[in-house]
Design a protein around this motif. Structure first.
Motif, short mmCIF file in Angstrom:
data_model
loop_
_atom_site.label_atom_id
_atom_site.label_comp_id
_atom_site.label_asym_id
_atom_site.label_seq_id
_atom_site.Cartn_x
_atom_site.Cartn_y
_atom_site.Cartn_z
N ILE A 448 48.18 42.78 40.20
CA ILE A 448 47.60 43.81 39.51
C ILE A 448 46.05 43.75 39.46
O ILE A 448 45.64 42.90 38.95
N VAL A 449 45.80 44.70 40.25
CA VAL A 449 44.24 44.89 40.30
C VAL A 449 43.70 45.36 38.97
O VAL A 449 43.99 46.16 38.37
N GLY A 450 42.53 44.75 38.92
CA GLY A 450 41.64 44.96 37.46
C GLY A 450 40.77 45.92 37.80
O GLY A 450 40.41 46.35 38.99
N GLU A 451 39.90 46.34 36.52
CA GLU A 451 38.73 47.35 36.78
C GLU A 451 37.51 46.74 36.27
O GLU A 451 36.68 47.53 35.75
N GLU A 452 37.39 45.68 36.03
CA GLU A 452 36.19 45.09 35.33
C GLU A 452 34.96 44.66 36.40
O GLU A 452 34.10 44.54 35.94
N GLY A 453 35.25 44.78 37.51
CA GLY A 453 34.14 44.68 38.64
C GLY A 453 33.84 43.04 38.54
O GLY A 453 34.54 42.25 38.00
N ASP A 454 32.58 42.96 39.08
CA ASP A 454 31.98 41.59 39.36
C ASP A 454 31.58 41.31 37.88
O ASP A 454 30.89 41.88 36.99
N LEU A 455 31.90 39.86 37.55
CA LEU A 455 31.51 39.33 36.24
C LEU A 455 30.54 38.02 36.47
O LEU A 455 30.77 37.43 37.60
N ASP A 456 29.77 37.76 35.72
CA ASP A 456 28.77 36.52 35.65
C ASP A 456 29.41 35.82 34.58
O ASP A 456 28.88 36.26 33.17
N LEU A 457 30.07 34.80 34.55
CA LEU A 457 30.26 33.86 33.38
C LEU A 457 30.11 32.47 33.36
O LEU A 457 29.81 31.78 34.38
N THR A 458 30.00 31.91 32.14
CA THR A 458 29.86 30.31 32.31
C THR A 458 31.11 30.12 32.43
O THR A 458 32.19 30.59 31.83
N PRO A 459 31.26 28.58 32.53
CA PRO A 459 32.63 27.89 32.46
C PRO A 459 33.29 28.22 31.10
O PRO A 459 34.77 28.49 30.76
N ALA A 460 32.55 28.33 29.95
CA ALA A 460 33.04 28.56 28.49
C ALA A 460 33.46 29.90 28.45
O ALA A 460 34.62 30.01 27.87
N GLN A 461 32.82 30.96 29.12
CA GLN A 461 33.08 32.16 28.95
C GLN A 461 34.52 32.59 29.76
O GLN A 461 35.29 33.35 29.46
N LEU A 462 34.74 31.78 30.85
CA LEU A 462 35.75 31.91 31.63
C LEU A 462 37.03 31.25 30.83
O LEU A 462 37.87 32.05 30.96
N HIS A 463 37.12 30.20 30.06
CA HIS A 463 37.81 29.65 28.93
C HIS A 463 38.49 30.85 28.35
O HIS A 463 39.40 31.27 28.06
N HIS A 464 37.51 31.70 27.69
CA HIS A 464 37.61 32.58 26.78
C HIS A 464 38.27 34.06 27.24
O HIS A 464 39.16 34.74 26.92
N HIS A 465 38.01 34.12 28.68
CA HIS A 465 38.20 35.12 29.41
C HIS A 465 39.96 34.96 29.73
O HIS A 465 40.76 35.71 29.59
#
Length: 489
Positions: A448-465
């Motif tokens: 399932i292809v998303g539409e969010e584009g490139d993301l810059d995340l910290t490890p903690a932000q990836l957790h919440h993502h």
């Protein structure tokens, strides 16, 4: 003072004195081992020499670490002393042959020297004991008194070492860390996932984008490139460490607490992770019906993972006993191919909603040129290709299962390869990011292809993502079940 002033980072190229507060702490911290050596030997000159040698050793090790990993010694490094002897290959690679030889010679020299210079004048021994006791009393109270109470209140290792000195900074950070409190526990998340949903998180050892690390001439990573095309989301994971500190990234993705929230715990969040177990993904998802499995083909006592992961809600730990040792020519550690086989096997037989968090180890340094013409970078890139192949196998394997699934693949940190891939120690932060891709598969096995584009995340932000995605999946499942129930009514 001069020995501590040699510790990097320094203000410019000259050896400048540290702050008065830092210098006073350095004197007290040097007086402590001086008093200990004097209490043992009774020899004033030898005790002073050994205390100064200890400061020099601290500086040498810190500078070697900073050259390889991009940061000076921190207090949490001392907590790993036991691991240094259990797993020396992980640590001594930071030292040159000369430095290793000096350490090897110093180990037996210190007790032999104390015995050789022993003085039977008991008043000197009692004086040393008194110096040691007074030093401990003053050091215990100093961090809460001015001027020390007003410095190093917020973690800034680079700046604080420059301002106050290495040893004073290590001590103050340790004292601040000791007074940090566990956060209020979080409640588990309600909801209900799809009955056969899978979530597989792969923390890949030293995984980086070869083109970013070595330029356009580096071999491509076809599985990473293919995953990016069909990803739900992908981008850069802004990790804290360079060349090491796997646990910082691991903690961030599993527990979701940012560096700002962690404060002085950020340097080794695993030391206090058991007090924060309610923040872990498995603990939060457990009430919603998820069963979680932790996979790591190494000694689970390392970083105390056995206790931390159990406290964090993992129902099963799959360790090194489930993997055959690597065969000749495969390297020192369990291969990523073997990891992919085990993970897909677990996923295939998983009953109900299952979260699998896996930590690979095949591409752990230090790297050696194993064939003629194959330098350190060549060996790293060979193993990196194996990690990329693992990503491809996992994506194909999950699609074939035809179950709703989420696959997250990310690097824990960049490799530190002398002369090839090194941290920026010029004072700038430098690039440390690694790639991540998040793939989602429908029940038909299609991504399932998303539409969010490139993301810059910290490890903690990836957790919440990740948590948001799994919760939204559960919400859609609940709405679908409610629609069916309403139609039947």
């Amino acid at each position: 003072m001069i020995l501590d002033a040699l510790a990097r980072p320094r203000r410019g190229k000259r050896i400048a004195p540290r702050s008065a507060a830092g210098t006073c702490l350095l004197w007290l911290l040097t007086a402590l081992p001086f008093g200990l050596f004097l209490a043992i030997s009774g020899n004033l000159v030898a005790s002073a020499g050994l205390a100064l040698a200890l400061v020099g050793l601290f500086t040498m090790i810190s500078n070697a670490k900073r050259a390889m990993l991009g940061e000076a010694l921190v207090f949490s490094d001392l907590a790993l002393l036991g691991a240094v002897f259990r797993h020396p290959q992980f640590y001594f690679s930071a030292l040159s042959r000369v430095q290793k030889a000096l350490l090897a010679m110093a180990a037996p020299i210190v007790p032999l020297l104390l015995w050789a210079v022993f003085v039977g004048e008991w008043h000197m021994h009692l004086t040393g004991l008194a110096i040691m006791v007074v030093s401990v009393l003053l050091l215990t109270s100093a961090p809460e008194l001015q001027p020390w109470a007003g410095i190093a209140r917020v973690p800034d290792s680079e700046g604080d070492v420059q301002r106050h000195g290495l040893i004073a900074t290590v001590f103050l950070y340790w004292m601040r860390w000791r007074k940090s409190a566990d956060p209020a526990p979080l409640l588990p998340l309600p909801g209900k996932p799809q009955d056969d949903e899978l979530a597989i998180l792969i923390q890949c050892e030293s995984f980086g984008d070869s083109a970013v690390l070595f330029g356009d001439t580096a071999p491509l990573l076809p599985a990473l490139a293919a995953a990016r095309v069909v990803a739900w989301s992908q981008g850069r994971l802004n990790v804290h460490g360079f060349g090491a500190y796997t646990m910082r990234t691991e903690y961030g993705v599993l527990f979701g607490r940012s560096e700002e929230e962690l404060g002085f715990r950020r340097f080794d969040p695993f030391l206090t992770a058991k007090g924060e177990s309610s923040f872990a993904l498995p603990a939060r998802l457990k009430e919603a019906g998820w069963r979680s499995i932790f996979v790591h083909p190494h000694d689970m006592r390392f970083y105390n993972r056995a206790e931390i992961m159990a406290a964090g809600g993992f129902a099963e730990l799959v360790g090194e006993d489930r993997f055959a040792p690597p065969s000749e020519g495969e390297g020192r550690y369990v291969t990523d191919a073997a990891m992919a086989d085990e993970i897909l096997k677990i996923a295939k037989h998983a009953q109900g909603a299952t979260l699998i968090y896996a930590v690979t180890i095949e591409n752990h340094g230090p790297w050696k040129a194993v064939t003629a013409g194959n330098g350190l970078a060549g060996e790293y890139l060979r193993l990196l290709g194996n990690s990329d192949a693992m990503l491809g196998r996992l994506a194909d394997g999950l699609a074939a299962l035809q179950r709703p699934a989420t696959l997250v693949f990310f690097g824990d940190h960049r490799p530190s390869i002398p002369g090839v891939c090194e941290p920026d120690v010029s004072g700038a932060a430098g690039d440390r990011h690694t790639p991540f891709v998040l793939l989602r598969f429908g029940r038909d096995g299609r991504p399932i292809v998303g539409e969010e584009g490139d993301l810059d995340l910290t490890p903690a932000q990836l957790h919440h993502h990740i948590l948001d995605i799994l919760r939204s999946s559960a919400s859609r499942c609940h709405r679908a079940q409610q629609t069916i129930a309403d139609g039947a009514g």
